[in-house]
Design an enzyme around this catalytic site. Structure first.
Site, PDB file in Angstrom:
ATOM      1  N   ASP A   1      -5.995 -11.874  -0.230  1.00 29.68           N
ATOM      2  CA  ASP A   1      -6.955 -12.246  -1.692  1.00 29.68           C
ATOM      3  C   ASP A   1      -5.932 -11.785  -2.430  1.00 29.68           C
ATOM      4  OD1 ASP A   1      -6.491  -9.930  -1.208  1.00 29.68           O
ATOM      5  OD2 ASP A   1      -8.386  -9.864   0.206  1.00 29.68           O
TER       6      ASP A   1
ATOM      7  N   ASP B   1       0.620   2.560  -4.015  1.00 33.62           N
ATOM      8  CA  ASP B   1       1.559   2.885  -3.146  1.00 33.62           C
ATOM      9  C   ASP B   1       3.238   3.751  -3.038  1.00 33.62           C
ATOM     10  OD1 ASP B   1       0.721   0.825  -2.104  1.00 33.62           O
ATOM     11  OD2 ASP B   1      -0.384   1.867  -0.683  1.00 33.62           O
TER      12      ASP B   1
ATOM     13  N   ASP C   1      -4.761  -9.696  -6.665  1.00 39.55           N
ATOM     14  CA  ASP C   1      -5.831  -8.356  -7.577  1.00 39.55           C
ATOM     15  C   ASP C   1      -5.139  -8.977  -8.674  1.00 39.55           C
ATOM     16  OD1 ASP C   1      -7.103  -7.184  -5.149  1.00 39.55           O
ATOM     17  OD2 ASP C   1      -5.260  -6.822  -4.434  1.00 39.55           O
TER      18      ASP C   1
HETATM   19  P1  ATP Z   1      -3.312  -5.834   2.038  1.00 39.17           P
HETATM   20  O1  ATP Z   1      -2.768  -7.179   2.236  1.00 39.17           O
HETATM   21  O2  ATP Z   1      -4.483  -5.566   2.747  1.00 39.17           O
HETATM   22  O3  ATP Z   1      -4.763  -6.769   0.763  1.00 39.17           O
HETATM   23  P2  ATP Z   1      -2.976  -5.031  -0.436  1.00 39.17           P
HETATM   24  O4  ATP Z   1      -1.543  -4.339  -0.769  1.00 39.17           O
HETATM   25  O5  ATP Z   1      -3.097  -5.977  -1.148  1.00 39.17           O
HETATM   26  O6  ATP Z   1      -2.749  -5.211   1.286  1.00 39.17           O
HETATM   27  P3  ATP Z   1      -5.091  -3.439  -1.184  1.00 39.17           P
HETATM   28  O7  ATP Z   1      -5.978  -2.421  -0.871  1.00 39.17           O
HETATM   29  O8  ATP Z   1      -5.676  -4.955  -1.506  1.00 39.17           O
HETATM   30  O9  ATP Z   1      -3.969  -3.899  -0.493  1.00 39.17           O
HETATM   31  O10 ATP Z   1      -4.901  -2.551  -2.489  1.00 39.17           O
HETATM   32  C1  ATP Z   1      -3.856  -3.897  -3.588  1.00 39.17           C
HETATM   33  C2  ATP Z   1      -3.146  -3.252  -4.252  1.00 39.17           C
HETATM   34  O11 ATP Z   1      -3.317  -1.842  -5.046  1.00 39.17           O
HETATM   35  C3  ATP Z   1      -1.991  -2.620  -3.587  1.00 39.17           C
HETATM   36  O12 ATP Z   1      -1.029  -3.174  -2.759  1.00 39.17           O
HETATM   37  C4  ATP Z   1      -1.154  -1.458  -3.927  1.00 39.17           C
HETATM   38  O13 ATP Z   1      -0.702  -1.127  -4.895  1.00 39.17           O
HETATM   39  C5  ATP Z   1      -2.884  -0.060  -4.646  1.00 39.17           C
HETATM   40  N1  ATP Z   1      -3.588   1.449  -3.717  1.00 39.17           N
HETATM   41  C6  ATP Z   1      -4.378   0.540  -3.105  1.00 39.17           C
HETATM   42  N2  ATP Z   1      -4.967   1.301  -2.204  1.00 39.17           N
HETATM   43  C7  ATP Z   1      -3.675   2.197  -2.704  1.00 39.17           C
HETATM   44  C8  ATP Z   1      -3.972   4.427  -2.543  1.00 39.17           C
HETATM   45  N3  ATP Z   1      -4.671   4.649  -1.473  1.00 39.17           N
HETATM   46  N4  ATP Z   1      -2.845   4.860  -3.189  1.00 39.17           N
HETATM   47  C9  ATP Z   1      -2.502   4.309  -4.793  1.00 39.17           C
HETATM   48  N5  ATP Z   1      -2.236   2.871  -4.063  1.00 39.17           N
HETATM   49  C10 ATP Z   1      -3.287   2.058  -3.913  1.00 39.17           C
HETATM   50 MG    MG Z   2      -5.054  -7.506  -1.449  1.00 44.36          MG
END
Ligand code: ATP
Ligand code: MG
Length: 477
Positions: free
Chosen positions: A89, A182, A91
């Site tokens: 997905d 993060d 963002d």
């Molecule tokens: P996935 O592939 O599982 O979606 P993701 O890195 O995209 O991994 P998401 O939960 O979709 O994870 O979050 C999108 C973005 O938001 C992350 O890449 C990170 O930059 C930020 N993020 C998410 N959760 C946190 C957190 N707990 N603390 C700081 N930044 C966060």
């Molecule tokens: Mg994501």
């Protein structure tokens, strides 16, 4: 025609867009070496091009830019695309507030409280749009209505005594947004229109060196949000990246903070940990850092006393990974049921040892384990009810004489209960070849089925299992 509001609107957006393009070009000229601010990197040198990004994410960036806002594709999707993986997905991060984002799109919805975000829908795709956020002490931060009601700022950002963020709606600049993310590999910004990557924290180097590195001081960042410990385990397992030493070190001390995370959030996170195809390696990291014990304390206790349960859990996770990799259906009810089964079995055996009839002992133990577990991980009823039904039905599969086998076969949870029996046998338990019997029965013609049923003596089979301590032995599978 010139008086048309649509045309006027279109022209004013074009002017805004031109102004933005001009200012970003002059920025690029002055920031060629980028000793301050982000590194600006031509994305095609890293195999990224607008086609890598979903139609929805591209459209969101385009429309927000046309409306005069900054907008970038960011986070896991950029990381995955750079690693040649297919992002699941997308963002987008922007300087528009959620309310402003909503006005740009027809199909947009503001959701969330801890983090207010906007979901923009494109058919089946949902693009998540977040407003740039700031650290909580930043002097340049803006909250949505800070200019009107300064004393309301505290409502947008809240921290517990232990340093945990309770709310996080303080909006900030692009640079602030980058450093509140993060891990460095999750803080890369992609501008598809210019095919440009912005890197504030050396995330590209870490991607190249396969390193998972927390932005800022790792212990502080874990304290702010202990879920970051789970995310560290998840990304290390999923990407097979090394954890940087400073990112790894605090985990051994801070794992207990997981208990502070609201149970509802932990439920979502646990599904992400275990239902993405890397459950076994994630579990190994969670165990190494004693995090697993905070998620499933009763199971962890049962496993400590009996190695067979470790084999069982590993088998359940392996099967889940294989199913996900083969794009087969997995249900959280089955997986969570497996993760809690050792706890149920131990408690059930204790009740039986105390003189309770087996069926009563099972009912009491299963209800008690679920009641205790939901205090840690808020498993919704839509999963805990079927979970209990799977446990219950799989125990009844041994009682299959007469017409019972045919009746059991018709029950909606039969398939899951049968899989549960197979799982236990695969993990080395002796259930009297119950799984094989059911495999044959399902494939057999009517005559064979009747013969098979007739050959079964009625009443539950009482079979001892090997490799288990006496106290953990049930009277039926
Ligand atoms: P996935 O592939 O599982 O979606 P993701 O890195 O995209 O991994 P998401 O939960 O979709 O994870 O979050 C999108 C973005 O938001 C992350 O890449 C990170 O930059 C930020 N993020 C998410 N959760 C946190 C957190 N707990 N603390 C700081 N930044 C966060
Ligand atoms: Mg994501």
């Amino acid at each position: 025609m010139l008086e048309s509001p649509l045309l006027r609107d279109h022209l004013s957006r074009m002017i805004k867009r031109l102004k933005k393009l001009l200012s970003s070009k002059s920025n690029k000229a002055t920031q060629g070496k980028a000793t301050q601010g982000p590194r600006r990197i031509a994305a095609d040198s890293h195999g990224l091009h607008p086609g890598t990004i979903s139609h929805g994410a591209r459209d969101v960036v385009e429309k927000l830019s046309a409306a005069g806002y900054q907008a970038y594709v960011v986070g896991g999707c950029v990381r995955d695309a750079l690693l040649g993986q297919h992002p699941k997905d997308f963002d987008v991060a922007t300087d528009a507030t959620p309310e402003q984002v909503k006005t740009v799109f027809r199909r947009a919805r503001i959701i969330g409280r801890r983090f207010k975000i906007v979901h923009v829908r494109y058919g089946r795709e949902i693009v998540e749009v977040t407003t740039f956020r700031a650290p909580h002490t930043g002097s340049t931060s803006r909250s949505p209505d800070a200019h009107k009601k300064p004393r309301k700022r505290a409502e947008h950002s809240q921290r517990s005594d232990a340093g945990m963020l309770l709310r996080d709606n303080v909006f900030g600049s692009l640079e602030e947004d980058a450093v509140r993310r993060d891990f460095t590999i999750n803080a890369l910004y992609y501008q598809p229109e210019e095919n440009l990557l912005l890197d504030f924290v050396n995330g590209l180097d870490d991607i190249e060196n396969q390193t998972l590195r927390m932005i800022g001081d790792p212990a502080t960042r874990y304290r702010e949000d202990p879920v970051r410990m789970l995310r560290a385990a998840r990304f290390a397992a999923k990407l097979n990246f090394q954890m940087d030493a400073a990112t790894l070190a605090p985990l051994r001390e801070l794992h207990g903070l997981i208990e502070e995370v609201p149970a509802a959030r932990l439920f979502d996170e646990v599904l992400k940990l275990l239902m993405k195809g890397d459950a076994l390696s994630t579990y190994e990291i969670l165990t190494e850092f004693q995090i697993f014990t905070h998620l499933f304390p009763d199971t962890a206790r049962a496993m400590k006393d009996n190695d067979a349960y470790e084999t069982f859990i590993r088998q359940a996770l392996t099967n889940t990974d294989l199913r996900i990799q083969a794009k087969q259906h997995v249900t959280p009810a089955f997986l969570l049921g497996a993760l809690l089964w050792p706890a149920v079995e131990v408690l059930r055996a204790q009740h039986i040892a105390a003189g309770m009839p087996p069926a009563v002992a099972f009912n009491k133990a299963s209800a008690e384990i679920i009641r205790r577990e939901v205090q840690h991980i808020a498993i919704p009823k839509r999963f805990s009810v079927p979970m209990r039904e799977i446990w219950d039905l799989h125990l009844r599969l041994s009682n299959r004489g007469g017409n019972r086998a045919l009746q059991l076969l018709e029950l909606p949870r039969f398939r899951a209960a049968y899989d549960f029996v197979l799982l236990r046998e695969q993990a080395g338990e002796d259930l009297g070849d119950l799984g094989d019997w059911w495999t044959t029965f399902q494939e057999a013609d009517e005559d064979t089925r009747q013969q098979m049923s007739a050959a079964i003596k009625s009443g539950p089979r009482r079979k001892r299992r090997s490799g288990r301590k006496r106290s953990a032995q049930p009277t039926s599978p």
